[in-house]
Scaffold this motif. Structure first.
Motif, PDB file in Angstrom:
ATOM      1  N   LEU A 174      21.704 -30.781   7.491  1.00 34.12           N
ATOM      2  CA  LEU A 174      23.131 -30.490   7.412  1.00 34.12           C
ATOM      3  C   LEU A 174      23.694 -30.186   8.791  1.00 34.12           C
ATOM      4  O   LEU A 174      24.781 -30.663   9.163  1.00 34.12           O
ATOM      5  CB  LEU A 174      23.361 -29.310   6.468  1.00 34.12           C
ATOM      6  N   PHE A 175      22.970 -29.399   9.567  1.00 30.09           N
ATOM      7  CA  PHE A 175      23.384 -29.052  10.924  1.00 30.09           C
ATOM      8  C   PHE A 175      23.626 -30.320  11.744  1.00 30.09           C
ATOM      9  O   PHE A 175      24.683 -30.498  12.355  1.00 30.09           O
ATOM     10  CB  PHE A 175      22.310 -28.183  11.569  1.00 30.09           C
ATOM     11  N   LEU A 176      22.645 -31.211  11.774  1.00 29.48           N
ATOM     12  CA  LEU A 176      22.753 -32.404  12.610  1.00 29.48           C
ATOM     13  C   LEU A 176      23.790 -33.380  12.088  1.00 29.48           C
ATOM     14  O   LEU A 176      24.456 -34.073  12.863  1.00 29.48           O
ATOM     15  CB  LEU A 176      21.386 -33.081  12.711  1.00 29.48           C
ATOM     16  N   GLU A 177      23.946 -33.437  10.781  1.00 30.86           N
ATOM     17  CA  GLU A 177      24.953 -34.327  10.196  1.00 30.86           C
ATOM     18  C   GLU A 177      26.356 -33.907  10.622  1.00 30.86           C
ATOM     19  O   GLU A 177      27.167 -34.742  11.038  1.00 30.86           O
ATOM     20  CB  GLU A 177      24.824 -34.308   8.674  1.00 30.86           C
ATOM     21  N   LEU A 178      26.639 -32.623  10.553  1.00 34.49           N
ATOM     22  CA  LEU A 178      27.940 -32.128  10.991  1.00 34.49           C
ATOM     23  C   LEU A 178      28.070 -32.179  12.509  1.00 34.49           C
ATOM     24  O   LEU A 178      29.148 -32.404  13.046  1.00 34.49           O
ATOM     25  CB  LEU A 178      28.134 -30.689  10.507  1.00 34.49           C
ATOM     26  N   SER A 189      30.106 -39.174  12.925  1.00 34.11           N
ATOM     27  CA  SER A 189      31.512 -39.419  12.612  1.00 34.11           C
ATOM     28  C   SER A 189      31.739 -39.448  11.110  1.00 34.11           C
ATOM     29  O   SER A 189      32.813 -39.073  10.629  1.00 34.11           O
ATOM     30  CB  SER A 189      31.961 -40.752  13.224  1.00 34.11           C
ATOM     31  N   LEU A 190      30.728 -39.890  10.365  1.00 31.08           N
ATOM     32  CA  LEU A 190      30.800 -39.976   8.908  1.00 31.08           C
ATOM     33  C   LEU A 190      29.702 -39.126   8.288  1.00 31.08           C
ATOM     34  O   LEU A 190      28.564 -39.118   8.767  1.00 31.08           O
ATOM     35  CB  LEU A 190      30.653 -41.426   8.447  1.00 31.08           C
ATOM     36  N   ILE A 191      30.051 -38.418   7.230  1.00 28.53           N
ATOM     37  CA  ILE A 191      29.107 -37.538   6.554  1.00 28.53           C
ATOM     38  C   ILE A 191      29.077 -37.875   5.069  1.00 28.53           C
ATOM     39  O   ILE A 191      29.878 -38.674   4.578  1.00 28.53           O
ATOM     40  CB  ILE A 191      29.490 -36.055   6.747  1.00 28.53           C
ATOM     41  N   ARG A 192      28.154 -37.265   4.353  1.00 27.35           N
ATOM     42  CA  ARG A 192      28.062 -37.486   2.909  1.00 27.35           C
ATOM     43  C   ARG A 192      29.075 -36.611   2.168  1.00 27.35           C
ATOM     44  O   ARG A 192      29.550 -35.614   2.688  1.00 27.35           O
ATOM     45  CB  ARG A 192      26.645 -37.173   2.428  1.00 27.35           C
ATOM     46  N   GLN A 252      20.442 -20.203  -0.607  1.00 31.53           N
ATOM     47  CA  GLN A 252      21.570 -21.110  -0.599  1.00 31.53           C
ATOM     48  C   GLN A 252      21.206 -22.452   0.038  1.00 31.53           C
ATOM     49  O   GLN A 252      21.604 -23.507  -0.438  1.00 31.53           O
ATOM     50  CB  GLN A 252      22.752 -20.493   0.172  1.00 31.53           C
ATOM     51  N   LEU A 253      20.467 -22.389   1.141  1.00 30.18           N
ATOM     52  CA  LEU A 253      20.024 -23.593   1.832  1.00 30.18           C
ATOM     53  C   LEU A 253      18.589 -23.408   2.288  1.00 30.18           C
ATOM     54  O   LEU A 253      18.271 -22.427   2.949  1.00 30.18           O
ATOM     55  CB  LEU A 253      20.897 -23.880   3.065  1.00 30.18           C
ATOM     56  N   GLY A 254      17.730 -24.353   1.942  1.00 31.80           N
ATOM     57  CA  GLY A 254      16.362 -24.336   2.434  1.00 31.80           C
ATOM     58  C   GLY A 254      16.295 -24.839   3.860  1.00 31.80           C
ATOM     59  O   GLY A 254      17.283 -25.318   4.428  1.00 31.80           O
ATOM     60  N   LEU A 255      15.127 -24.748   4.458  1.00 29.64           N
ATOM     61  CA  LEU A 255      14.963 -25.096   5.862  1.00 29.64           C
ATOM     62  C   LEU A 255      15.315 -26.551   6.147  1.00 29.64           C
ATOM     63  O   LEU A 255      16.053 -26.857   7.086  1.00 29.64           O
ATOM     64  CB  LEU A 255      13.526 -24.811   6.299  1.00 29.64           C
ATOM     65  N   GLN A 256      14.786 -27.476   5.349  1.00 26.66           N
ATOM     66  CA  GLN A 256      15.074 -28.890   5.574  1.00 26.66           C
ATOM     67  C   GLN A 256      16.558 -29.175   5.405  1.00 26.66           C
ATOM     68  O   GLN A 256      17.158 -29.923   6.185  1.00 26.66           O
ATOM     69  CB  GLN A 256      14.267 -29.762   4.609  1.00 26.66           C
ATOM     70  N   GLU A 257      17.145 -28.576   4.383  1.00 31.50           N
ATOM     71  CA  GLU A 257      18.583 -28.764   4.157  1.00 31.50           C
ATOM     72  C   GLU A 257      19.400 -28.299   5.354  1.00 31.50           C
ATOM     73  O   GLU A 257      20.343 -28.972   5.785  1.00 31.50           O
ATOM     74  CB  GLU A 257      19.024 -27.975   2.920  1.00 31.50           C
ATOM     75  N   ASP A 297      31.718 -31.338   0.804  1.00 33.25           N
ATOM     76  CA  ASP A 297      31.923 -30.253  -0.158  1.00 33.25           C
ATOM     77  C   ASP A 297      31.504 -28.912   0.452  1.00 33.25           C
ATOM     78  O   ASP A 297      32.172 -27.890   0.256  1.00 33.25           O
ATOM     79  CB  ASP A 297      31.128 -30.515  -1.435  1.00 33.25           C
ATOM     80  N   TYR A 298      30.399 -28.918   1.190  1.00 30.95           N
ATOM     81  CA  TYR A 298      29.963 -27.694   1.863  1.00 30.95           C
ATOM     82  C   TYR A 298      30.989 -27.280   2.912  1.00 30.95           C
ATOM     83  O   TYR A 298      31.381 -26.105   2.994  1.00 30.95           O
ATOM     84  CB  TYR A 298      28.602 -27.927   2.527  1.00 30.95           C
TER      85      TYR A 298
END
Length: 477
Positions: free
Chosen positions: A103-107, A111-114, A94-99, A119-120
């Motif tokens: 994703l972890f750090l973005e969330l 304050s703003l995400i993609r 479902q999610l590779g290591l880099q993803e 969607d996730y």
């Protein structure tokens, strides 16, 4: 409300390996029987940094069963814990290591995400709502979590948090405007010269504490609330996981208001981005760090997740150095057709969150998460620390107790009833609270030492409030 915020979205100290001999005596690990658990209570942790680092490195020790108990002062923080644990324990297909790391750090710190990240988040909310309304379903799909100790009202409120997160109307949480309003309120007449204020805070306060945080990344976060931007453009969607309610005094009346009520001065870099086992990441050339704090954080999270799921240490460039595999597997089940090391460590072998096909594959609402062996994370009722000593099941139960600087007031004489003989008590200092003066940091250490002494604890080594991020005590009664 000061600029530290009323809600702790990230910790104000680096991640700890809680099984390290500097915190927990080796004898405590060795005396645990095969079926006995090491009970760890985390009060006001703010994020899951200590949990993921401890799990990642736990196979380097004789690893007992691990039971983490968490107390926070906000249900929204608990919801964030669930979200970030979900990212870590997503299946590799479902999610590779880099993803996962990005994703972890973005969330975690933006304050703003993609849009892909939102969607996730929205998809996970559908499953989280099922979790809080059906604990049997949760135990089947995400066995590491235990919400059974929360009150029914708290689970109902958690459901409301997740329903708000999945709302697709971004105008209901205009975090850009909220961030600006907080800045204007805190800086007042200095708002128009705010970049100078940010530069002064960095140069005179943060740099002396940790020089690895770059000036430009710190000032960008102070201005926008975006700490981790690893991809070009596209960070336009409000990160709803940073929303919380707060009672605001308006005209003499308390009015509930949703907004961003977290830290606006210390930054999310401290928790994950200023230390690393990889010395190459923190070295200097010509008295200047070669890596930014964001890069260090990305490496650390990548390394934690990789080692947690494979039992092997991670190094940059997809080079994996094998270590002695744990006597117990870390993860109970992986697809037999998937080589865990290859699936997690090869960036080229995985798609990115920006690719629509992968996003589609993540849309299933009934995904089953990886199952850590002999590990549970139990959430206790909000602000329940001062009630634990009244519950017989927690009498002398905890081998290690951690308290953040914002929740250290819970270290009372009564609390010692829950300490196991010889238990470790770890307390976060205020070293990285940038607006506190030197005298306040020193006074904090003295006061907390006195509180710990009254609770039957002896300090294990002298603590310098300006240099040490933690104070370590041992319960001796």
């Amino acid at each position: 409300m000061d600029r530290f915020g009323a809600v702790t979205w990230w910790g104000f100290s680096p991640a700890l390996h809680l099984l390290d001999e500097g915190l927990l005596e080796k004898a405590r690990l060795e005396e645990k029987g095969e079926d006995e658990a090491l009970n760890i209570l985390l009060i006001g942790m703010g994020d899951i940094r200590h949990i993921i680092k401890t799990l990642a490195l736990s196979h380097r020790h004789r690893k007992p069963k691990l039971k983490f108990y968490i107390i926070e002062n906000s249900l929204e923080v608990i919801a964030r814990h669930m979200l970030l644990l979900a990212v870590v324990f997503e299946q590799p297909d479902q999610l590779g290591l880099q993803e996962k790391a990005e994703l972890f750090l973005e969330l975690y710190g933006n304050s703003l995400i993609r849009q892909q990240t939102f969607d996730y988040l929205r998809t996970k909310c559908d499953q989280f709502i099922k979790f809080v309304t059906d604990l049997d379903y949760m135990s089947q799909q995400f066995s590491i979590l235990d919400l059974s100790q929360l009150k029914f009202k708290e689970r109902d409120l958690l459901e409301g948090v997740f329903k708000f997160w999945r709302n697709q109307d971004h105008k209901t949480f205009p975090i850009v405007e909220m961030w600006e309003q907080r800045l204007r309120h805190s800086l007042k007449t200095r708002y128009d010269s705010r970049m100078g204020v940010f530069d002064w805070d960095y140069s005179m306060r943060l740099h002396d504490k940790t020089s690895i945080v770059y000036s430009r990344e710190y000032k960008k976060w102070r201005e926008t609330g975006v700490a981790f931007a690893f991809r070009e453009g596209g960070y336009t969607v409000p990160n709803r996981s940073l929303a919380s309610g707060l009672l605001i005094n308006k005209g003499g009346e308390k009015v509930a208001q949703r907004g961003y009520w977290g830290d606006m001065v210390n930054s999310p870099y401290i928790a994950l981005g200023i230390e690393s086992e990889n010395e190459e990441l923190v070295k200097k050339v010509n008295d200047r760090h070669v890596k930014t704090s964001a890069e260090v954080a990305l490496y650390n999270v990548t390394a934690y997740i990789h080692e947690l799921l494979t039992g092997m240490r991670y190094t940059a460039g997809d080079v994996v150095k094998e270590t002695k595999m744990p006597s117990r597997p870390i993860i109970e089940e992986l697809d037999e057709d998937v080589n865990a090391s290859e699936a997690l460590s090869s960036v080229e072998a995985t798609s990115t969150l920006g690719q629509s096909e992968k996003t589609k594959s993540m849309s299933a609402t009934d995904t089953e998460f990886l199952r850590p062996v002999d590990v549970t994370v139990t959430f206790l009722p909000i602000n329940s620390a001062q009630e634990l000593h009244r519950k017989g099941k927690f009498h002398k139960a905890f081998d290690l107790v951690y308290l953040s600087n914002s929740m250290v007031h819970n270290l009372t004489e009564e609390l010692q009833a829950i300490f196991a003989p010889g238990a470790s008590v770890v307390i976060e200092t205020v070293k990285f609270m940038l607006e506190l003066k030197k005298e306040m940091s020193e006074e904090y250490v003295k006061k907390v030492t006195g509180m710990a002494h009254k609770a039957g604890c002896k300090i294990m080594k002298p603590c310098d409030g300006l240099k040490d991020a933690y104070m370590i005590f041992k319960y001796e009664h």
